[in-house]
Design a protein around this motif. Structure first.
Motif, short mmCIF file in Angstrom:
data_model
loop_
_atom_site.label_atom_id
_atom_site.label_comp_id
_atom_site.label_asym_id
_atom_site.label_seq_id
_atom_site.Cartn_x
_atom_site.Cartn_y
_atom_site.Cartn_z
N LEU A 51 0.72 -1.25 0.19
CA LEU A 51 -0.01 0.01 -0.08
C LEU A 51 0.73 1.26 -0.04
N ALA A 52 0.19 2.38 -0.37
CA ALA A 52 1.09 3.63 -0.43
C ALA A 52 0.24 4.62 0.67
N ARG A 53 0.92 5.47 1.45
CA ARG A 53 0.35 6.28 2.46
C ARG A 53 0.79 7.86 1.96
N ASP A 54 -0.19 8.76 2.30
CA ASP A 54 -0.05 10.05 2.15
C ASP A 54 0.31 10.26 0.56
N SER A 55 -0.33 9.86 -0.41
CA SER A 55 0.02 10.07 -1.72
C SER A 55 -0.59 11.24 -2.35
N THR A 56 0.45 11.90 -3.26
CA THR A 56 -0.14 13.25 -3.83
C THR A 56 0.18 12.99 -5.49
N LEU A 57 -1.23 13.08 -6.17
CA LEU A 57 -0.86 13.10 -7.50
C LEU A 57 -1.08 14.32 -8.00
N ALA A 58 0.11 14.75 -8.75
CA ALA A 58 0.13 15.97 -9.50
C ALA A 58 -0.03 15.93 -10.83
N LEU A 59 -0.99 16.63 -11.55
CA LEU A 59 -1.37 16.50 -13.08
C LEU A 59 -0.88 17.75 -13.53
N SER A 60 -0.20 17.96 -14.74
CA SER A 60 0.26 19.21 -15.22
C SER A 60 0.14 19.31 -16.84
N THR A 61 0.13 20.38 -17.42
CA THR A 61 -0.19 20.37 -18.85
C THR A 61 1.35 21.35 -19.26
N SER A 62 1.57 21.18 -20.58
CA SER A 62 2.61 21.84 -20.96
C SER A 62 2.20 22.82 -22.34
N SER A 100 -7.79 26.94 -13.73
CA SER A 100 -7.48 28.23 -14.34
C SER A 100 -5.92 28.20 -14.43
N SER A 101 -4.97 26.89 -14.13
CA SER A 101 -3.83 27.08 -14.06
C SER A 101 -3.37 25.84 -14.86
N GLU A 102 -1.95 25.67 -14.68
CA GLU A 102 -1.15 24.76 -15.61
C GLU A 102 -1.05 23.27 -14.93
N SER A 103 -1.54 23.29 -13.53
CA SER A 103 -1.42 22.07 -12.77
C SER A 103 -2.45 21.85 -11.81
N SER A 104 -2.84 20.76 -11.24
CA SER A 104 -3.65 20.46 -10.07
C SER A 104 -3.16 19.19 -9.48
N THR A 105 -3.54 19.28 -8.15
CA THR A 105 -3.21 18.03 -7.26
C THR A 105 -4.41 17.66 -6.77
N ARG A 106 -4.19 16.10 -6.42
CA ARG A 106 -5.15 15.32 -5.29
C ARG A 106 -4.50 14.59 -4.48
N PHE A 107 -5.12 14.45 -3.43
CA PHE A 107 -4.44 13.70 -2.23
C PHE A 107 -5.16 12.48 -1.88
N VAL A 108 -4.33 11.50 -1.31
CA VAL A 108 -5.06 10.02 -1.00
C VAL A 108 -4.40 9.64 0.32
N ASP A 109 -5.00 9.43 1.34
CA ASP A 109 -4.36 9.14 2.68
C ASP A 109 -3.98 7.84 2.54
N THR A 110 -4.71 6.81 2.23
CA THR A 110 -4.19 5.40 2.12
C THR A 110 -4.69 4.73 0.77
N TRP A 111 -3.78 4.45 -0.09
CA TRP A 111 -3.96 3.85 -1.16
C TRP A 111 -3.80 2.38 -1.24
N GLU A 112 -4.71 1.51 -0.95
CA GLU A 112 -4.30 -0.05 -1.14
C GLU A 112 -3.56 -0.63 -2.16
N GLN A 113 -3.01 -1.67 -1.87
CA GLN A 113 -2.86 -2.44 -2.97
C GLN A 113 -3.83 -3.07 -3.82
#
Length: 512
Positions: free
Chosen positions: A178-189, A197-210
């Motif tokens: 599993l993964a803990r305190d995961s942060t997904l960052a999505l960006s465009t170039s 309204s920006s070039e990037s955005s993030t999402r957070f997951v506290d616990t991400w099971e296998q």
């Protein structure tokens, strides 16, 4: 004797050159790899740095220089090598050459050690002034560590060119923990795509099971210079392993499909618009896609002061791609309006799949506005008077509209030498094309010149919508002929009536 000595000397010299000096040898090239960090991150492309070293067997050995070195890497199991070939002009003894490989590592790869084959081709001087070519294969070891790993499972986009929508990204933890305190960052170039309204955005997951899937929604805006088709966004996930150490994925590719701009064409346009009247503008609107348009409404943009839609919007319901619906606007063109070809702008307001209200671009619609026509056809019946006489003035009135009119009040206006003692007439209802005769009282002065004079006439009536309309002014010709009898001039009817009224008033006052 001398000749035998020379031969013996040469033989001894060759023997001495063949005997190596103690502790020193010269060997052929021996190319090896050195990797400072051989750990790869699954789920994307890794740029792996390594060194090529032409290394002798011992610290006191000398190795010949390798020239025209070509390195052709091969795949190692599920690891896809994206680098085709590396080239070195020369690789000298003990001088490392820094190179790198692009390795595409799948997210579901098993942990462990893998060996990247490197097929070498190089040349060297063998010490006897001969160039020798050699082919061999060496291996570059790499490691896949255990832990969480991530893969893009699916994406779904509702964003259209020059519009907004959402991008749903579904990702799975395909690693072995599993993964803990995961942060997904999505960006465009690319400037054509914005996340919110920006070039990037993030999402957070506290616990991400296998083995668990997670879906993330991003607000997406596509500019007017974007084109329909596929765009690539970059994603990266930072996470914490169960043992407390942190990790980060390589750059993950997230596809975004830009849908074509929502469009509607208007067809089957029919117009009965006419100057001075309220008529109908109708047509058919079609959703040409690519998405459904819910609760669609056709809007009639402000056409200016001389054209007035009675209602500026018409609801046509939900339209699937390719589906059509009819619309109709009751529209008044004032008498100040002009006839001819006119262009009006229609648009469609609707709700998209994300329940967001949107409006299409203006849809230019060209229609023909007919010139103003008289509401009534007015024809004289009895319109000839002898100078100094008075009589009934009869007129036939015909309804030229394609609808019935009611409460029609007619009024005439006479100028000297004509006069009237009864200038109004009434018609309760006239059907389309129906004619009725109305009568007024008209007289001609005794001094009137024999010729044709105009009598003006207008109407007040109610149309089929219940609106009260004042018509244009009509002119009816009246012929005045010369007097045929002698005697004093005939006093006009109005004057006679006035004299009688005044005389009566004086008479009654005297009686009192």
């Amino acid at each position: 004797m001398k000749r035998k000595f020379v031969i013996a000397f040469l033989a001894a010299s060759l023997l001495v050159s063949a005997i190596p000096v103690a502790g020193y040898t010269t060997s052929n090239p021996d190319i090896r790899t050195v990797t400072p960090d051989a750990t790869l991150q699954p789920g994307g492309v890794n740029e792996l740095a390594f060194q090529l070293v032409n290394d002798p067997d011992g610290p006191d050995d000398e190795v010949r220089t390798a020239t025209n070195v070509r390195v052709r890497p091969g795949n190692a199991g599920p690891i896809d090598v994206e680098t085709n070939e590396l080239y070195l002009q020369s690789l000298a003894d003990g001088v490392p050459a820094d190179r790198s490989l692009r390795l595409n590592v799948p997210s579901d790869i098993d942990s462990g050690t893998y060996r990247i084959p490197l097929r070498l081709t190089y040349e060297f001087d063998n010490g006897a002034s001969n160039t020798v070519e050699r082919r061999t294969t060496i291996h570059l070891p790499v490691r896949i560590e255990s832990g969480p790993r991530f893969s893009v499972v699916d994406t779904d986009s509702t964003a259209t060119v020059n519009g907004q929508g959402t991008l749903d990204v579904t990702m799975r933890n395909v690693g072995d923990s599993l993964a803990r305190d995961s942060t997904l960052a999505l960006s465009t170039s690319t400037p054509d795509v914005r996340l919110g309204s920006s070039e990037s955005s993030t999402r957070f997951v506290d616990t991400w099971e296998q083995g668990e899937n997670r879906t993330f929604e991003f607000e997406t805006t596509l500019g007017d210079s974007a084109t329909a088709g596929n765009y690539s966004l970059d994603a990266q996930i930072d996470y914490e392993k169960p043992d407390g150490t942190t990790g980060s994925t390589p750059s993950l590719t997230v596809p975004l499909r830009a849908l074509p701009e929502m469009t509607f064409s208007v067809s089957n346009v029919e117009s009965s618009l006419r100057v001075g009247e309220t008529r109908t503008l109708s047509g058919t609107v079609t959703n040409t896609g690519p998405m459904p348009a819910d609760a669609a409404v056709v809007n009639f943009a402000d056409p200016g002061p001389t054209v007035t839609p009675i209602e500026t919007s018409v609801a046509v319901g939900s339209l699937a791609p390719g589906e059509s619906a009819d619309f109709s606007f009751d529209t008044e063109v004032t008498t100040a309006g002009s006839a001819g070809l006119r262009q009006f702008d229609l648009s469609v307001v609707y709700y998209d799949q994300d329940d967001r209200q949107r409006e299409s671009d203006a849809i230019p619609t060209r229609v023909d506005v007919a010139p103003e026509s008289p509401e009534f056809d007015v024809a004289p019946v009895n319109a000839t008077f002898e100078a100094g006489s008075g009589d009934e003035f009869s007129v036939t009135v015909t309804n030229t509209r394609d609808y019935a009119v009611s409460d029609v009040s007619a009024k005439i206006y006479a100028d000297a030498p004509l006069s009237t003692s009864d200038d109004e007439a009434f018609i309760d209802r006239l059907e389309p094309g129906e004619s009725r005769e109305i009568v007024f009282q008209l007289g001609a002065g005794g001094s009137a010149t024999a010729k044709t004079y105009p009598v003006k006439m207008d109407f007040q009536y109610d149309d089929d919508g219940g609106d009260t309309i004042i018509s244009n002014t009509y002119q009816v010709p009246v012929d005045v002929t010369e007097r045929t009898s002698g005697g004093p001039p005939v006093v006009p009817i109005v004057a006679v009536a006035l004299v009688v009224a005044v005389g009566g008033f004086v008479y009654y006052r005297r009686r009192d």
